[in-house]
Design a protein around this motif. Structure first.
Motif, PDB file in Angstrom:
ATOM      1  N   MET A   1       0.832  -1.207   0.000  1.00 55.94           N
ATOM      2  CA  MET A   1       0.000   0.000   0.000  1.00 55.94           C
ATOM      3  C   MET A   1       0.868   1.259   0.000  1.00 55.94           C
ATOM      4  SD  MET A   1      -3.070  -1.018  -0.218  1.00 55.94           S
ATOM      5  CE  MET A   1      -3.911   0.526   0.139  1.00 55.94           C
ATOM      6  N   VAL A   2       1.984   1.197   0.733  1.00 54.04           N
ATOM      7  CA  VAL A   2       2.887   2.355   0.756  1.00 54.04           C
ATOM      8  C   VAL A   2       3.480   2.600  -0.630  1.00 54.04           C
ATOM      9  CG1 VAL A   2       5.053   3.250   1.690  1.00 54.04           C
ATOM     10  CG2 VAL A   2       3.417   2.119   3.201  1.00 54.04           C
ATOM     11  N   CYS A   3       3.868   1.532  -1.310  1.00 53.34           N
ATOM     12  CA  CYS A   3       4.418   1.674  -2.658  1.00 53.34           C
ATOM     13  C   CYS A   3       3.377   2.253  -3.609  1.00 53.34           C
ATOM     14  CB  CYS A   3       4.899   0.323  -3.184  1.00 53.34           C
ATOM     15  SG  CYS A   3       6.362  -0.318  -2.326  1.00 53.34           S
ATOM     16  N   LEU A   4       2.138   1.799  -3.498  1.00 52.27           N
ATOM     17  CA  LEU A   4       1.080   2.328  -4.358  1.00 52.27           C
ATOM     18  C   LEU A   4       0.838   3.805  -4.081  1.00 52.27           C
ATOM     19  CD1 LEU A   4      -1.492  -0.613  -4.264  1.00 52.27           C
ATOM     20  CD2 LEU A   4      -0.025   0.052  -6.175  1.00 52.27           C
ATOM     21  N   LEU A   5       0.954   4.206  -2.816  1.00 52.00           N
ATOM     22  CA  LEU A   5       0.743   5.611  -2.467  1.00 52.00           C
ATOM     23  C   LEU A   5       1.879   6.478  -2.993  1.00 52.00           C
ATOM     24  CD1 LEU A   5      -0.801   7.814  -0.939  1.00 52.00           C
ATOM     25  CD2 LEU A   5       0.489   7.199   1.103  1.00 52.00           C
ATOM     26  N   ARG A   6       3.119   5.988  -2.852  1.00 51.85           N
ATOM     27  CA  ARG A   6       4.265   6.767  -3.330  1.00 51.85           C
ATOM     28  C   ARG A   6       4.249   6.894  -4.848  1.00 51.85           C
ATOM     29  NH1 ARG A   6       8.652   7.767  -0.206  1.00 51.85           N
ATOM     30  NH2 ARG A   6      10.011   7.582  -2.020  1.00 51.85           N
ATOM     31  N   ARG A   7       3.736   5.874  -5.518  1.00 52.70           N
ATOM     32  CA  ARG A   7       3.691   5.910  -6.980  1.00 52.70           C
ATOM     33  C   ARG A   7       2.840   7.077  -7.501  1.00 52.70           C
ATOM     34  NH1 ARG A   7       6.149   4.872 -11.773  1.00 52.70           N
ATOM     35  NH2 ARG A   7       4.616   4.496 -13.409  1.00 52.70           N
ATOM     36  N   PRO A   8       1.570   7.237  -7.057  1.00 47.52           N
ATOM     37  CA  PRO A   8       0.799   8.367  -7.587  1.00 47.52           C
ATOM     38  C   PRO A   8       1.286   9.712  -7.079  1.00 47.52           C
ATOM     39  CG  PRO A   8      -0.482   7.202  -5.938  1.00 47.52           C
ATOM     40  CD  PRO A   8       0.715   6.359  -6.226  1.00 47.52           C
TER      41      PRO A   8
END
Length: 278
Positions: free
Chosen positions: A1-8
């Protein structure tokens, strides 16, 4: 979830534009208007004075005459963003600012020190000038560097340093023409600029508060100074009262067939700059 948040937040091409639109909507609602000359400069004018807000990514400078409105803007920004107030301006994007009641000084002393550490000169020698007089470098001078990465890195750093050091504007202009295929001769002249900076690391730009608001401009040109393509060089500097506020050294885009033509092209370049400044 952290990676998905950092991506956008940081990984998408549209992220910077989305961030700027969000920030612009907040400061516009607070009463600012974007400047017609710089979209990242926001201006607010009222009977109590003028307030300026300059944004670079997520760093900003707020200044003006209306202290009450500045406090109001800070409060509105804290409500919308996680923000840290660093107090009076002292350091911004590698540029150091110091002031007294009568004047301001701008320098990049720490930036120069870090640059010299990365360059690893290996000695403490200094020189009096950043480049010898009438030097005409060419692509074929010397042997090619086995790894041009260091040369490119140092020249790129010098380009940013020229923001506050007009005395290196000309040699940086010359050295930046060889970043594609630098040689040992080009690198030796680059080291000369670094040794000059080592001996003049404390030099600063001076802006007196008592300076007048009258523009004074000077231009010059060299005719067919580049032996490789016979193009001339334009240079200018602009003073606001006694304060140097703009300067440039640039190779002309076409070949001038006389020294008069080269001078006129330099004056045209300066005229465009003055028109924008006014």
């Amino acid at each position: 979830m952290v990676c998905l948040l950092r991506r956008p937040l940081y990984g998408l091409k549209q992220a910077p534009r989305a961030w700027f639109e969000r920030f612009a909507s907040v400061v516009t609602a607070a009463g600012f208007s974007p400047s017609a000359h710089d979209p990242t400069l926001f201006v607010h004018t009222s009977p109590r004075g003028r307030t300026l807000l300059l944004l670079y990514v997520d760093d900003m400078i707020i200044t003006g005459d209306d202290s009450e409105y500045i406090a109001f803007v800070k409060s509105r920004l804290r409500d919308q963003f996680v923000m840290t107030d660093l107090g009076p301006l002292r350091y911004f994007l590698g540029i150091e600012v110091s002031s007294t009641s009568d004047d301001f000084y701008i320098s990049q002393e720490k930036y120069i020190h870090d640059l010299l550490v990365r360059a690893a000169l290996g000695d403490e020698r200094t020189v009096e000038t950043p480049m010898e007089l009438n030097v005409k470098l060419q692509l074929t001078d010397g042997d090619p560097l086995p790894d041009p990465t260091r040369y490119r890195h140092l020249v790129g750093s010098l380009v940013y340093l020229a923001i506050t050091r007009p005395d290196i504007s000309y040699p940086v202009h010359i050295l930046s023409q060889f970043v594609y295929a630098p040689t040992t001769v080009h690198y030796s002249h680059l080291l000369c600029v670094l040794r000059y900076l080592h001996g003049t690391i404390t030099r600063r730009l001076f802006f007196p508060c008592s300076s007048s608001l009258q523009l004074q401009c000077y231009s010059d040109a060299t005719w067919a100074s580049d032996p490789s393509d016979c193009r001339s060089l334009s240079a200018y500097c602009v003073f606001l009262g006694g304060s140097l506020i703009a300067w440039k050294t640039k190779k002309q885009t076409t070949v001038s067939r006389s020294s008069v033509e080269a001078e006129l092209r330099a004056m045209a370049l300066l005229t465009a700059e003055v028109t924008w400044l006014r």
